[in-house]
Write an enzyme that holds these catalytic residues in place. Structure first.
Site, PDB file in Angstrom:
ATOM      1  N   ASP A 106      48.143  60.398  23.730  1.00 38.21           N
ATOM      2  CA  ASP A 106      47.058  60.122  22.803  1.00 38.21           C
ATOM      3  C   ASP A 106      46.085  59.233  23.580  1.00 38.21           C
ATOM      4  O   ASP A 106      46.440  58.667  24.617  1.00 38.21           O
ATOM      5  CB  ASP A 106      47.622  59.405  21.564  1.00 38.21           C
ATOM      6  CG  ASP A 106      46.540  58.940  20.614  1.00 38.21           C
ATOM      7  OD1 ASP A 106      45.649  59.746  20.290  1.00 38.21           O
ATOM      8  OD2 ASP A 106      46.567  57.761  20.220  1.00 38.21           O
TER       9      ASP A 106
ATOM     10  N   ASP B  22      43.110  56.870  21.986  1.00 41.24           N
ATOM     11  CA  ASP B  22      42.792  55.594  21.343  1.00 41.24           C
ATOM     12  C   ASP B  22      44.061  54.861  20.917  1.00 41.24           C
ATOM     13  O   ASP B  22      44.854  55.388  20.146  1.00 41.24           O
ATOM     14  CB  ASP B  22      41.894  55.827  20.123  1.00 41.24           C
ATOM     15  CG  ASP B  22      40.542  56.385  20.522  1.00 41.24           C
ATOM     16  OD1 ASP B  22      39.783  55.660  21.178  1.00 41.24           O
ATOM     17  OD2 ASP B  22      40.247  57.551  20.197  1.00 41.24           O
TER      18      ASP B  22
END
Length: 202
Positions: free
Chosen positions: A18, A20
Site C-alpha cells: 500500500d 499512504d
C-alpha cells in the site's frame, strides 16, 4: 510496543505495498486535508472516521460522509477540495523507512507492486517525494479498478501484473480495509503499524 525489524515471509514470491501510511507517512497530511475540506461543509471529520475510511478513494469517501451525516455534498467538489489541500503539503511527506528499506533491499530481486486507493497522479508524485521513483513498474490505483478495498481487486490485479499467484504474494498494509482485501485475496499480510508510531490527530 513497536516491533524493531521488518522482514519478508520466506514463502513470498511477490511483494505488494500500500502507499499512504505504508511506504509514505502521508496519513497526518491526508487527515488535516480531510478535516479542512469537511469543515467547509459543516462536517466534523474525526480521527475515528478517518481510520475507518482509510483506503477508500476520495469521491466514494465523500459519498460515505453523505451516508453517515445525512448530507448532500457534491463528491467531486469536496473531493477535489480535499486533494488540493493535500497537494499543498504533500512535499512534507517522510518515508516510512522500516518499509522503504525492504523495497530497496528487494528491488530487482523479487517482483514488487504498489496497490493504492489514491489517484495515479498523486501516487506517482508521492513515490517521487519519498525517493522511490522508478522502484515500481506496477502501480494499481483507484483509476485501475472497479472495486476498491476491502474488495480484493486492487491486490489481485497487482498479482496478475506481477505474474505471481495470489497465495505467494505478501501485502504490506496499514489500513483495516486493505488488510481485509489482502486476506480475501488469499495473500499473506503484514500490518506495518506494528513497526512505526502512528501520529494521526496529534
Amino acid at each position: 510496543m513497536i516491533k524493531k525489524s521488518l522482514a519478508i515471509n520466506p514463502k513470498a514470491k511477490g511483494l505488494i505495498f500500500d502507499l499512504d501510511g505504508t511506504l509514505a507517512d502521508t496519513m497526518p497530511i491526508h487527515y488535516i486535508a480531510w478535516k479542512n475540506a469537511a469543515a467547509k461543509y459543516g462536517v466534523n471529520y474525526t480521527t475515528e472516521l478517518f481510520i475507518q475510511m482509510a483506503g477508500i478513494p476520495v469521491y466514494p469517501s465523500v459519498e460515505k460522509i453523505n451516508e453517515i451525516f445525512g448530507t448532500n455534498i457534491d463528491p467531486k467538489e469536496m473531493g477535489d477540495s480535499k486533494e488540493a489541500e493535500f497537494e499543498k503539503n504533500m512535499h512534507l511527506t517522510p518515508e516510512i523507512k522500516v518499509v522503504t528499506d525492504l523495497v530497496r533491499e528487494y528491488h530487482g530481486k523479487i517482483p514488487m507492486a504498489v496497490g493504492t486507493g489514491g489517484s495515479r497522479r498523486l501516487s506517482l508524485k508521492t513515490l517521487e517525494i519519498i525517493g522511490l521513483k522508478g522502484y515500481f513498474d506496477i502501480l494499481v490505483t483507484s483509476e485501475d479498478v472497479a472495486n476498491f478495498k476491502p474488495h480484493p481487486e486492487t491486490f489481485l490485479k497487482c498479482a496478475e501484473l506481477m505474474g505471481v499467484d495470489p497465495s505467494d504474494c505478501e501485502v504490506f498494509e496499514d489500513g483495516i480495509l486493505g488488510m481485509q482485501a489482502a486476506q480475501t485475496a488469499g495473500m499473506m499480510v503484514v500490518d506495518v503499524t506494528e513497526y512505526y508510531k502512528v501520529t494521526i490527530g496529534q
